[in-house]
Motif scaffolding. Structure first.
Motif, PDB file in Angstrom:
ATOM      1  N   TYR A 113       0.842  -1.202   0.000  1.00  0.00           N
ATOM      2  CA  TYR A 113       0.000   0.000   0.000  1.00  0.00           C
ATOM      3  C   TYR A 113       0.878   1.253   0.000  1.00  0.00           C
ATOM      4  N   GLU A 114       1.873   1.280   0.883  1.00  0.00           N
ATOM      5  CA  GLU A 114       2.741   2.455   0.971  1.00  0.00           C
ATOM      6  C   GLU A 114       3.542   2.656  -0.311  1.00  0.00           C
ATOM      7  N   GLN A 115       3.953   1.564  -0.958  1.00  0.00           N
ATOM      8  CA  GLN A 115       4.652   1.693  -2.242  1.00  0.00           C
ATOM      9  C   GLN A 115       3.704   2.231  -3.306  1.00  0.00           C
ATOM     10  N   ARG A 116       2.469   1.789  -3.276  1.00  0.00           N
ATOM     11  CA  ARG A 116       1.486   2.199  -4.287  1.00  0.00           C
ATOM     12  C   ARG A 116       1.041   3.647  -4.106  1.00  0.00           C
ATOM     13  N   GLU A 132     -10.627  -9.129   8.413  1.00  0.00           N
ATOM     14  CA  GLU A 132     -11.396  -8.058   7.765  1.00  0.00           C
ATOM     15  C   GLU A 132     -10.498  -6.884   7.393  1.00  0.00           C
ATOM     16  N   LEU A 133      -9.572  -6.545   8.279  1.00  0.00           N
ATOM     17  CA  LEU A 133      -8.643  -5.458   7.991  1.00  0.00           C
ATOM     18  C   LEU A 133      -7.785  -5.782   6.775  1.00  0.00           C
ATOM     19  N   LEU A 134      -7.319  -7.022   6.699  1.00  0.00           N
ATOM     20  CA  LEU A 134      -6.501  -7.445   5.571  1.00  0.00           C
ATOM     21  C   LEU A 134      -7.313  -7.423   4.277  1.00  0.00           C
ATOM     22  N   ALA A 135      -8.541  -7.895   4.322  1.00  0.00           N
ATOM     23  CA  ALA A 135      -9.386  -7.894   3.117  1.00  0.00           C
ATOM     24  C   ALA A 135      -9.623  -6.479   2.618  1.00  0.00           C
ATOM     25  N   ARG A 136      -9.875  -5.556   3.521  1.00  0.00           N
ATOM     26  CA  ARG A 136     -10.085  -4.156   3.112  1.00  0.00           C
ATOM     27  C   ARG A 136      -8.821  -3.562   2.522  1.00  0.00           C
ATOM     28  N   LEU A 137      -7.680  -3.874   3.129  1.00  0.00           N
ATOM     29  CA  LEU A 137      -6.407  -3.372   2.615  1.00  0.00           C
ATOM     30  C   LEU A 137      -6.202  -3.862   1.182  1.00  0.00           C
ATOM     31  N   ARG A 138      -6.382  -5.159   0.970  1.00  0.00           N
ATOM     32  CA  ARG A 138      -6.176  -5.730  -0.362  1.00  0.00           C
ATOM     33  C   ARG A 138      -7.127  -5.132  -1.388  1.00  0.00           C
ATOM     34  N   ALA A 139      -8.380  -4.933  -1.007  1.00  0.00           N
ATOM     35  CA  ALA A 139      -9.353  -4.355  -1.934  1.00  0.00           C
ATOM     36  C   ALA A 139      -8.971  -2.926  -2.320  1.00  0.00           C
ATOM     37  N   ARG A 140      -8.470  -2.184  -1.354  1.00  0.00           N
ATOM     38  CA  ARG A 140      -8.127  -0.781  -1.619  1.00  0.00           C
ATOM     39  C   ARG A 140      -6.879  -0.630  -2.470  1.00  0.00           C
ATOM     40  N   LEU A 141      -6.066  -1.638  -2.568  1.00  0.00           N
ATOM     41  CA  LEU A 141      -4.890  -1.573  -3.442  1.00  0.00           C
ATOM     42  C   LEU A 141      -5.283  -1.395  -4.906  1.00  0.00           C
ATOM     43  N   ASP A 142      -6.518  -1.742  -5.241  1.00  0.00           N
ATOM     44  CA  ASP A 142      -6.990  -1.587  -6.625  1.00  0.00           C
ATOM     45  C   ASP A 142      -7.528  -0.192  -6.913  1.00  0.00           C
ATOM     46  N   ASP A 144      -7.724   3.818  -7.637  1.00  0.00           N
ATOM     47  CA  ASP A 144      -6.852   4.835  -8.218  1.00  0.00           C
ATOM     48  C   ASP A 144      -6.589   5.887  -7.131  1.00  0.00           C
ATOM     49  N   GLU A 145      -5.649   6.782  -7.386  1.00  0.00           N
ATOM     50  CA  GLU A 145      -5.217   7.755  -6.376  1.00  0.00           C
ATOM     51  C   GLU A 145      -6.383   8.620  -5.884  1.00  0.00           C
ATOM     52  N   GLU A 146      -7.189   9.132  -6.775  1.00  0.00           N
ATOM     53  CA  GLU A 146      -8.293  10.012  -6.380  1.00  0.00           C
ATOM     54  C   GLU A 146      -9.321   9.270  -5.514  1.00  0.00           C
ATOM     55  N   THR A 147      -9.683   8.072  -5.933  1.00  0.00           N
ATOM     56  CA  THR A 147     -10.626   7.269  -5.149  1.00  0.00           C
ATOM     57  C   THR A 147     -10.060   6.981  -3.776  1.00  0.00           C
ATOM     58  N   GLU A 148      -8.800   6.599  -3.715  1.00  0.00           N
ATOM     59  CA  GLU A 148      -8.198   6.250  -2.432  1.00  0.00           C
ATOM     60  C   GLU A 148      -8.119   7.456  -1.506  1.00  0.00           C
ATOM     61  N   ARG A 149      -7.833   8.610  -2.045  1.00  0.00           N
ATOM     62  CA  ARG A 149      -7.802   9.808  -1.185  1.00  0.00           C
ATOM     63  C   ARG A 149      -9.184  10.055  -0.570  1.00  0.00           C
ATOM     64  N   GLY A 150     -10.224   9.819  -1.318  1.00  0.00           N
ATOM     65  CA  GLY A 150     -11.575   9.957  -0.775  1.00  0.00           C
ATOM     66  C   GLY A 150     -11.848   8.943   0.323  1.00  0.00           C
ATOM     67  N   VAL A 151     -11.406   7.703   0.108  1.00  0.00           N
ATOM     68  CA  VAL A 151     -11.584   6.661   1.123  1.00  0.00           C
ATOM     69  C   VAL A 151     -10.794   7.028   2.384  1.00  0.00           C
ATOM     70  N   VAL A 152      -9.588   7.527   2.216  1.00  0.00           N
ATOM     71  CA  VAL A 152      -8.765   7.919   3.364  1.00  0.00           C
ATOM     72  C   VAL A 152      -9.481   8.995   4.176  1.00  0.00           C
ATOM     73  N   ARG A 153     -10.029   9.997   3.508  1.00  0.00           N
ATOM     74  CA  ARG A 153     -10.767  11.049   4.229  1.00  0.00           C
ATOM     75  C   ARG A 153     -11.956  10.453   4.991  1.00  0.00           C
ATOM     76  N   ASP A 154     -12.696   9.550   4.331  1.00  0.00           N
ATOM     77  CA  ASP A 154     -13.841   8.917   4.998  1.00  0.00           C
ATOM     78  C   ASP A 154     -13.396   8.165   6.249  1.00  0.00           C
ATOM     79  N   GLU A 155     -12.293   7.428   6.150  1.00  0.00           N
ATOM     80  CA  GLU A 155     -11.779   6.670   7.298  1.00  0.00           C
ATOM     81  C   GLU A 155     -11.279   7.612   8.390  1.00  0.00           C
TER      82      GLU A 155
END
Length: 173
Positions: A113-116, A132-142, A144-155
């Motif tokens: 995740y940190e490399q990506r 569950e934490l591992l499954a969420r981590l793996r799913a989020r690796l897919d 894109d940057e903009e989507t992930e930034r939104g997820v990070v804010r939500d979390e």
């Protein structure tokens, strides 16, 4: 010092900001929420905190992320934030026979995740198992940057709300 909303509203600004940094470690967040006092109800405080997180610049979000331990790693220190992180991540630290393998998979996932994305994987871990934490981590690796930034804010909003509740209840003093 009182942990009530009234007590929070009366604190000197610097003290209120220091308390808020335990909930979200962005100085811009703490300043914005403290500046909007007084709050008439805890829900108004929670709403202001959510607004402040959503309005953070990305560098301010990264400042907040820097205070979060990696999922599966035990936070160092004995401060309130470290104690809260340990409680929130309890599911990642189970003592089951498969726990060592799970911790290794979480560590590998954190590195990927940190490399990506270039920053720590953030998830509101409260109530989630290590699997569950591992499954969420793996799913989020897919993502894109903009989507992930939104997820990070939500979390970050979820974690901040959770910790604000603890702050108002006086946990971890």
């Amino acid at each position: 010092m009182s942990n009530s909303l009234a007590g929070f509203n009366r604190r000197p600004r610097a003290e209120a900001e220091a308390e808020l940094l335990a909930c979200c470690a962005s100085r811009a967040f703490a300043a914005a929420v403290a500046a909007r006092r007084p709050y008439a109800a805890r829900e108004r405080l929670a709403e202001a905190a959510e607004t402040a997180v959503r309005e953070l610049t990305w560098p301010d979000v990264l400042e907040a992320l820097a205070a979060h331990p990696r999922i599966g790693e035990r936070p160092s220190g004995d401060g309130r934030e470290s104690r809260w992180s340990r409680q929130e991540q309890a599911g990642a630290h189970a003592d089951a026979p498969e726990a060592e393998e799970l911790r290794a998979e979480l560590a590998a996932g954190n590195r990927a995740y940190e490399q990506r994305f270039g920053y720590v994987y953030l998830v509101c871990a409260a109530g989630l198992s290590g699997a569950e934490l591992l499954a969420r981590l793996r799913a989020r690796l897919d993502n894109d940057e903009e989507t992930e930034r939104g997820v990070v804010r939500d979390e970050l909003v979820k974690i901040t709300r959770l910790r604000l509740g603890k702050l108002m209840e006086g946990e971890g003093r």
